[in-house]
Structures are given as structure tokens and as C-alpha cells.
Design a protein around this motif. Structure first.
Motif, PDB file in Angstrom:
ATOM      1  N   ILE A 153       0.837  -1.204   0.000  1.00  0.00           N
ATOM      2  CA  ILE A 153       0.000   0.000   0.000  1.00  0.00           C
ATOM      3  C   ILE A 153       0.869   1.250   0.000  1.00  0.00           C
ATOM      4  O   ILE A 153       0.600   2.214  -0.731  1.00  0.00           O
ATOM      5  N   LEU A 154       1.930   1.243   0.793  1.00  0.00           N
ATOM      6  CA  LEU A 154       2.817   2.405   0.864  1.00  0.00           C
ATOM      7  C   LEU A 154       3.449   2.700  -0.493  1.00  0.00           C
ATOM      8  O   LEU A 154       3.511   3.860  -0.931  1.00  0.00           O
ATOM      9  N   LEU A 155       3.894   1.661  -1.186  1.00  0.00           N
ATOM     10  CA  LEU A 155       4.526   1.854  -2.492  1.00  0.00           C
ATOM     11  C   LEU A 155       3.506   2.278  -3.548  1.00  0.00           C
ATOM     12  O   LEU A 155       3.775   3.165  -4.370  1.00  0.00           O
ATOM     13  N   ALA A 156       2.335   1.650  -3.531  1.00  0.00           N
ATOM     14  CA  ALA A 156       1.316   1.975  -4.531  1.00  0.00           C
ATOM     15  C   ALA A 156       0.787   3.392  -4.349  1.00  0.00           C
ATOM     16  O   ALA A 156       0.586   4.131  -5.325  1.00  0.00           O
ATOM     17  N   THR A 157       0.566   3.785  -3.109  1.00  0.00           N
ATOM     18  CA  THR A 157       0.044   5.134  -2.873  1.00  0.00           C
ATOM     19  C   THR A 157       1.103   6.192  -3.170  1.00  0.00           C
ATOM     20  O   THR A 157       0.782   7.307  -3.586  1.00  0.00           O
ATOM     21  N   SER A 158       2.380   5.839  -3.004  1.00  0.00           N
ATOM     22  CA  SER A 158       3.453   6.764  -3.392  1.00  0.00           C
ATOM     23  C   SER A 158       3.456   6.966  -4.903  1.00  0.00           C
ATOM     24  O   SER A 158       3.654   8.088  -5.392  1.00  0.00           O
ATOM     25  N   ALA A 159       3.212   5.878  -5.637  1.00  0.00           N
ATOM     26  CA  ALA A 159       3.167   5.975  -7.100  1.00  0.00           C
ATOM     27  C   ALA A 159       2.004   6.846  -7.556  1.00  0.00           C
ATOM     28  O   ALA A 159       2.155   7.690  -8.455  1.00  0.00           O
ATOM     29  N   SER A 160       0.842   6.667  -6.945  1.00  0.00           N
ATOM     30  CA  SER A 160      -0.321   7.466  -7.347  1.00  0.00           C
ATOM     31  C   SER A 160      -0.110   8.944  -7.036  1.00  0.00           C
ATOM     32  O   SER A 160      -0.478   9.818  -7.831  1.00  0.00           O
ATOM     33  N   THR A 161       0.501   9.233  -5.900  1.00  0.00           N
ATOM     34  CA  THR A 161       0.770  10.628  -5.541  1.00  0.00           C
ATOM     35  C   THR A 161       1.779  11.253  -6.497  1.00  0.00           C
ATOM     36  O   THR A 161       1.623  12.407  -6.922  1.00  0.00           O
ATOM     37  N   LEU A 162       2.809  10.499  -6.854  1.00  0.00           N
ATOM     38  CA  LEU A 162       3.818  11.011  -7.781  1.00  0.00           C
ATOM     39  C   LEU A 162       3.209  11.304  -9.149  1.00  0.00           C
ATOM     40  O   LEU A 162       3.471  12.361  -9.748  1.00  0.00           O
ATOM     41  N   VAL A 163       2.380  10.393  -9.643  1.00  0.00           N
ATOM     42  CA  VAL A 163       1.732  10.605 -10.940  1.00  0.00           C
ATOM     43  C   VAL A 163       0.786  11.803 -10.873  1.00  0.00           C
ATOM     44  O   VAL A 163       0.719  12.607 -11.811  1.00  0.00           O
ATOM     45  N   GLY A 164       0.063  11.937  -9.770  1.00  0.00           N
ATOM     46  CA  GLY A 164      -0.812  13.094  -9.612  1.00  0.00           C
ATOM     47  C   GLY A 164      -0.040  14.398  -9.635  1.00  0.00           C
ATOM     48  O   GLY A 164      -0.440  15.366 -10.302  1.00  0.00           O
ATOM     49  N   LEU A 165       1.082  14.433  -8.930  1.00  0.00           N
ATOM     50  CA  LEU A 165       1.914  15.640  -8.903  1.00  0.00           C
ATOM     51  C   LEU A 165       2.471  15.960 -10.283  1.00  0.00           C
ATOM     52  O   LEU A 165       2.418  17.113 -10.737  1.00  0.00           O
ATOM     53  N   LEU A 166       2.984  14.948 -10.973  1.00  0.00           N
ATOM     54  CA  LEU A 166       3.581  15.175 -12.288  1.00  0.00           C
ATOM     55  C   LEU A 166       2.532  15.589 -13.320  1.00  0.00           C
ATOM     56  O   LEU A 166       2.802  16.433 -14.183  1.00  0.00           O
ATOM     57  N   SER A 167       1.340  15.006 -13.235  1.00  0.00           N
ATOM     58  CA  SER A 167       0.297  15.361 -14.199  1.00  0.00           C
ATOM     59  C   SER A 167      -0.153  16.808 -14.015  1.00  0.00           C
ATOM     60  O   SER A 167      -0.349  17.539 -14.992  1.00  0.00           O
ATOM     61  N   VAL A 168      -0.303  17.232 -12.762  1.00  0.00           N
ATOM     62  CA  VAL A 168      -0.674  18.626 -12.507  1.00  0.00           C
ATOM     63  C   VAL A 168       0.460  19.563 -12.927  1.00  0.00           C
ATOM     64  O   VAL A 168       0.218  20.629 -13.511  1.00  0.00           O
ATOM     65  N   ALA A 169       1.691  19.151 -12.641  1.00  0.00           N
ATOM     66  CA  ALA A 169       2.838  19.976 -13.035  1.00  0.00           C
ATOM     67  C   ALA A 169       2.889  20.148 -14.549  1.00  0.00           C
ATOM     68  O   ALA A 169       3.199  21.237 -15.056  1.00  0.00           O
ATOM     69  N   PHE A 170       2.556  19.086 -15.287  1.00  0.00           N
ATOM     70  CA  PHE A 170       2.550  19.168 -16.750  1.00  0.00           C
ATOM     71  C   PHE A 170       1.439  20.100 -17.235  1.00  0.00           C
ATOM     72  O   PHE A 170       1.668  20.945 -18.113  1.00  0.00           O
ATOM     73  N   MET A 171       0.253  19.964 -16.675  1.00  0.00           N
ATOM     74  CA  MET A 171      -0.875  20.780 -17.120  1.00  0.00           C
ATOM     75  C   MET A 171      -0.692  22.255 -16.759  1.00  0.00           C
ATOM     76  O   MET A 171      -1.101  23.145 -17.506  1.00  0.00           O
ATOM     77  N   GLN A 172      -0.064  22.508 -15.622  1.00  0.00           N
ATOM     78  CA  GLN A 172       0.086  23.890 -15.159  1.00  0.00           C
ATOM     79  C   GLN A 172       1.457  24.480 -15.486  1.00  0.00           C
ATOM     80  O   GLN A 172       1.748  25.609 -15.082  1.00  0.00           O
ATOM     81  N   ARG A 173       2.272  23.702 -16.185  1.00  0.00           N
ATOM     82  CA  ARG A 173       3.614  24.149 -16.562  1.00  0.00           C
ATOM     83  C   ARG A 173       4.426  24.571 -15.336  1.00  0.00           C
ATOM     84  O   ARG A 173       5.122  25.595 -15.346  1.00  0.00           O
ATOM     85  N   LEU A 174       4.313  23.768 -14.287  1.00  0.00           N
ATOM     86  CA  LEU A 174       5.060  24.076 -13.069  1.00  0.00           C
ATOM     87  C   LEU A 174       6.541  23.772 -13.270  1.00  0.00           C
ATOM     88  O   LEU A 174       6.906  22.799 -13.926  1.00  0.00           O
ATOM     89  N   LYS A 175       7.378  24.579 -12.698  1.00  0.00           N
ATOM     90  CA  LYS A 175       8.826  24.406 -12.815  1.00  0.00           C
ATOM     91  C   LYS A 175       9.322  23.512 -11.680  1.00  0.00           C
ATOM     92  O   LYS A 175       9.702  23.981 -10.610  1.00  0.00           O
ATOM     93  N   LEU A 176       9.296  22.208 -11.945  1.00  0.00           N
ATOM     94  CA  LEU A 176       9.728  21.268 -10.918  1.00  0.00           C
ATOM     95  C   LEU A 176      11.226  21.340 -10.660  1.00  0.00           C
ATOM     96  O   LEU A 176      11.702  20.806  -9.656  1.00  0.00           O
ATOM     97  N   TRP A 177      11.957  21.962 -11.577  1.00  0.00           N
ATOM     98  CA  TRP A 177      13.401  22.085 -11.374  1.00  0.00           C
ATOM     99  C   TRP A 177      13.768  23.315 -10.540  1.00  0.00           C
ATOM    100  O   TRP A 177      14.942  23.630 -10.373  1.00  0.00           O
ATOM    101  N   ASP A 178      12.762  23.993 -10.022  1.00  0.00           N
ATOM    102  CA  ASP A 178      13.028  25.116  -9.123  1.00  0.00           C
ATOM    103  C   ASP A 178      13.793  24.612  -7.897  1.00  0.00           C
ATOM    104  O   ASP A 178      13.474  23.549  -7.360  1.00  0.00           O
ATOM    105  N   PRO A 179      14.809  25.322  -7.437  1.00  0.00           N
ATOM    106  CA  PRO A 179      15.630  24.844  -6.305  1.00  0.00           C
ATOM    107  C   PRO A 179      14.820  24.494  -5.060  1.00  0.00           C
ATOM    108  O   PRO A 179      15.128  23.514  -4.372  1.00  0.00           O
ATOM    109  N   VAL A 180      13.798  25.283  -4.771  1.00  0.00           N
ATOM    110  CA  VAL A 180      12.984  25.003  -3.583  1.00  0.00           C
ATOM    111  C   VAL A 180      12.227  23.685  -3.748  1.00  0.00           C
ATOM    112  O   VAL A 180      12.164  22.859  -2.830  1.00  0.00           O
ATOM    113  N   VAL A 181      11.661  23.483  -4.938  1.00  0.00           N
ATOM    114  CA  VAL A 181      10.927  22.243  -5.198  1.00  0.00           C
ATOM    115  C   VAL A 181      11.872  21.049  -5.176  1.00  0.00           C
ATOM    116  O   VAL A 181      11.574  20.002  -4.589  1.00  0.00           O
TER     117      VAL A 181
END
Length: 290
Positions: free
Chosen positions: A54-82
Motif C-alpha cells: 500500500i505504501l509503495l502503490a500510494t506513493s506511485a499514485s501521488t507522484l503521478v498526480g503531482l507530475l500530471s498537474v505539473a505538466f498541465m500547469q507548466r510548473l517548474k519542478l526544477w526550481d531549487p525550492v521544489v
């Protein structure tokens, strides 16, 4: 509500609200106590066996959710703070996965059980210690909380019974079996193992109703056996996914949002990733042991 106060358009979801909702709907679960409880109630030999999956699967879902939103919103994940937050977490998870990769299926199951029990015991002890340090009447507070929990369970019981009856009718009618058989034949045609198909009812209804998903999980445990592979997959799916449409409706409805933009798509993508990850991780942990 705080994010809505910052939202310039009160009927359209802001980027911050969408990110918050998707991360919430991705169901990051650190201690799936309810899953342990369901398995214990059905007589599982080791209720905490599914902790690591469960821990591994829920980590995967959270990561995909974050990346999908970052793609749609053009978020700069390479920002030093992030990156300061993402890189340590990624390294920690990657190192943990590397350690797990060197273990056998039996060792993985044992490790999951030990970590689940230790984490559960540790959190209970942490509550007791913090309560004592803050001079909180721990026992009395626990009893009050237990009373409230009993009232909640009592209120949910009629709905759970209704959903169990509905699941029974659905199975008896043959409609659910027909759907599952169609999926099973498709999986067989691709030359893949089909044991996970019996766990899919939980995945199919989870985005719409938590009660229905619980009913499906319990039904799978009863019909397949609580420690069977389908039941383990269903428990992992239940613990690593969320009632996406319910969460979006409640949160957005509470603040008057009428246009969700890409929130639904990103949340469903995270949900799908959680289901796929749950199936894959269960094959990794239990595929040869069950």
C-alpha cells in the motif's frame, strides 16, 4: 476555504486548488489502519501484510498526480525550492526500492508485516508519550473518541449493509461476472496472468463510493479467501486509491467551484496509476508466495 479566499475567480478552480485536490485524491496513505482492521475481521493470519504494498502503490499514485498537474500547469519542478523537497524523497524511496529488490517474496512479506506492526505500535506509543507530556487525560480522551467512532460506525452500518446487498445482487445477476470475464479473456489473449481480475470490482467502484469499494473488498475476501492473491490486491487497491469524484464534489461544492478544469483528469490519472501500481506491487510481493 483558505485557497478559495485567494482565488480571483470564485467559480473556477485555481491552480493551487487543483494541485491540493489532486494530491488529496491521490490518497497518500502512511498507515492504512482500516485495511488492517478489515483483514483482521475476516480472519487474516497477518493483517499488516499489505503495509508495504500500500505504501509503495500510494506513493506511485501521488507522484503521478503531482507530475500530471505539473505538466498541465507548466510548473517548474526544477526550481531549487521544489527540488530540495523532491530529490531527498526520491532518493529515499529509490534506496528503499533497491533494498526491497534484493529480497525474496517471503522476505518481502515478512518485512511488510514487521514494518506495519512496528509503525502501528510506534504511532500508538507516540500518542501516549505526547499526551503525557502535554498532560492530556489520554484514556478519557480515547474513550470519548471511541464513543464518537462507534456512533460513526453505527451511522455507516445501514449504508454498508445496503451496499453489501447490492454487491450480492450484482454478483447473483451475473452482470459483474460478465464484465470480469470480458476483462479476463482480454488479459488471457495478451498472455498475462489473470489472478488480479477478481480484485478489479474494488478498483472499478472506488472512484465513486468508498462504501461500495469496502463492500467489494469484503465480498472478495469472503469469496476468494482473505489471504488469497485477489483479496491482497483488492486490499492494496482499497488502501492506495481514493473516492475521486466524491472528494472533488465535496471540496469544490463546499466553496462554490463550478468549473474544475483539469482536476478530474489529473485525479483519475493518479487513481489509475494507484491501481496499476497496486497490482504490480502485489505481484512483486505475493505473486509467487500466494
Amino acid at each position: 476555504r483558505s485557497l478559495q479566499e485567494l482565488n480571483p475567480s470564485k467559480t473556477i478552480a485555481s491552480n493551487a486548488q487543483i494541485l491540493f485536490l489532486v494530491l488529496n485524491a491521490s490518497s497518500l496513505t502512511l498507515l492504512p489502519v482500516t485495511i488492517f482492521m478489515y483483514r483482521a475481521q475476516q480472519g487474516a493470519a497477518d493483517p499488516t501484510m499489505v503495509f508495504l504494498p500500500i505504501l509503495l502503490a500510494t506513493s506511485a499514485s501521488t507522484l503521478v498526480g503531482l507530475l500530471s498537474v505539473a505538466f498541465m500547469q507548466r510548473l517548474k519542478l526544477w526550481d531549487p525550492v521544489v527540488l530540495a523537497y523532491l530529490i531527498p524523497g526520491a532518493l529515499l524511496l529509490g534506496g528503499f526500492m533497491a533494498v526491497l529488490a534484493g529480497l525474496s517474496a517471503a522476505a518481502l512479506s515478512s518485512l511488510s508485516s514487521v514494518l506495519g506492526n512496528v509503525t502501528l505500535f510506534g504511532i500508538i506509543m507516540l500518542f501516549l508519550v505526547v499526551g503525557a507530556l502535554r498532560k492530556v487525560k489520554v484514556y478519557e480522551t480515547f474513550v470519548e473518541g471511541a464513543k464518537e467512532g462507534f456512533d460513526v460506525a453505527k451511522n455507516l452500518l445501514p449504508y454498508l449493509v445496503a451496499m453489501l446487498c447490492a454487491v450480492g445482487v450484482l454478483r447473483a445477476s451475473g452482470a459483474l461476472d460478465l464484465i470480469l470475464e470480458g476483462i479476463r479473456h482480454g488479459i488471457q489473449w495478451m498472455g498475462m496472468d489473470t489472478r488480479f481480475v477478481d480484485a478489479l470490482p474494488t478498483a472499478l467502484v472506488k472512484p465513486f463510493s468508498g462504501s461500495a469499494a469496502r463492500a467489494m473488498l469484503i465480498e472478495t475476501m469472503k469469496t476468494q479467501g482473505v489471504d488469497s492473491f485477489p483479496a491482497l490486491v483488492a486490499a492494496t487497491i482499497q488502501g492506495s486509491t481514493e473516492t475521486t469524484f466524491y472528494v472533488l464534489a465535496v471540496y469544490f461544492g463546499a466553496v462554490g467551484i463550478q468549473r474544475a478544469r483539469h482536476a478530474v483528469g489529473c485525479a483519475l490519472l493518479a487513481e489509475f496509476a494507484g491501481v496499476v501500481a497496486a497490482i504490480a506491487v502485489c505481484y512483486w510481493f505475493f505473486g509467487s508466495a500466494v
